[in-house]
Scaffold this motif. Structure first.
Motif, PDB file in Angstrom:
ATOM      1  N   THR A 206      38.811  -2.218  81.920  1.00  0.00           N
ATOM      2  CA  THR A 206      37.960  -1.738  81.228  1.00  0.00           C
ATOM      3  C   THR A 206      37.944  -2.854  79.738  1.00  0.00           C
ATOM      4  OG1 THR A 206      39.182   0.208  79.485  1.00  0.00           O
ATOM      5  CG2 THR A 206      37.553   0.477  81.500  1.00  0.00           C
TER       6      THR A 206
ATOM      7  N   ASP B 212      29.622  -4.950  83.832  1.00  0.00           N
ATOM      8  CA  ASP B 212      29.094  -3.834  84.363  1.00  0.00           C
ATOM      9  C   ASP B 212      29.966  -2.503  84.037  1.00  0.00           C
ATOM     10  OD1 ASP B 212      27.136  -1.995  84.907  1.00  0.00           O
ATOM     11  OD2 ASP B 212      25.696  -2.925  86.248  1.00  0.00           O
ATOM     12  N   PRO B 213      29.463  -1.645  83.468  1.00  0.00           N
ATOM     13  CA  PRO B 213      30.240  -0.109  83.571  1.00  0.00           C
ATOM     14  C   PRO B 213      30.127   1.228  84.682  1.00  0.00           C
ATOM     15  CG  PRO B 213      29.036   0.421  81.683  1.00  0.00           C
ATOM     16  CD  PRO B 213      28.697  -1.305  82.253  1.00  0.00           C
ATOM     17  N   HIS B 214      28.430   0.717  84.987  1.00  0.00           N
ATOM     18  CA  HIS B 214      27.985   1.232  86.496  1.00  0.00           C
ATOM     19  C   HIS B 214      28.428   0.599  87.673  1.00  0.00           C
ATOM     20  CE1 HIS B 214      25.592   1.765  83.115  1.00  0.00           C
ATOM     21  NE2 HIS B 214      25.290   2.656  83.368  1.00  0.00           N
ATOM     22  N   LEU B 215      29.507  -0.129  88.038  1.00  0.00           N
ATOM     23  CA  LEU B 215      30.159  -0.830  89.348  1.00  0.00           C
ATOM     24  C   LEU B 215      30.628   0.352  90.212  1.00  0.00           C
ATOM     25  CD1 LEU B 215      31.256  -4.216  87.730  1.00  0.00           C
ATOM     26  CD2 LEU B 215      28.927  -3.664  89.020  1.00  0.00           C
ATOM     27  N   GLU B 216      31.109   1.464  89.540  1.00  0.00           N
ATOM     28  CA  GLU B 216      31.470   2.307  90.137  1.00  0.00           C
ATOM     29  C   GLU B 216      31.174   2.597  91.268  1.00  0.00           C
ATOM     30  OE1 GLU B 216      34.515   6.950  89.631  1.00  0.00           O
ATOM     31  OE2 GLU B 216      33.538   5.633  88.493  1.00  0.00           O
ATOM     32  N   PRO B 217      29.994   2.595  91.439  1.00  0.00           N
ATOM     33  CA  PRO B 217      28.979   3.279  92.414  1.00  0.00           C
ATOM     34  C   PRO B 217      29.847   2.400  93.755  1.00  0.00           C
ATOM     35  CG  PRO B 217      28.051   4.187  90.967  1.00  0.00           C
ATOM     36  CD  PRO B 217      29.268   3.613  90.518  1.00  0.00           C
TER      37      PRO B 217
END
Length: 58
Positions: A36, A41-46
């Motif tokens: 972190t 891009d913190p939206h990469l999890e999906p």
């Protein structure tokens, strides 16, 4: 994460985020760690979750 037949758990510590998920029968298991301090891009999890558990992406 809520997805039909998949359960998971996540956690944070300074500089790190970890996510584990598995199907109820244990046939598919996914664990990943994100730095972190450098993530762009913190939206990469999906993306890895979809790749591991959504049949249309296999």
């Amino acid at each position: 994460m809520r997805h039909h037949g998949v359960g998971g758990h996540n956690g944070r510590m300074s500089g790190s985020y970890v996510r584990s998920a598995a199907t109820a029968d244990g046939r598919r298991v996914l664990t990943f760690r994100v730095d972190t301090d450098t993530i762009a891009d913190p939206h990469l999890e999906p993306a890895p979750l979809a790749a591991g558990f959504c049949p249309r992406t296999w």
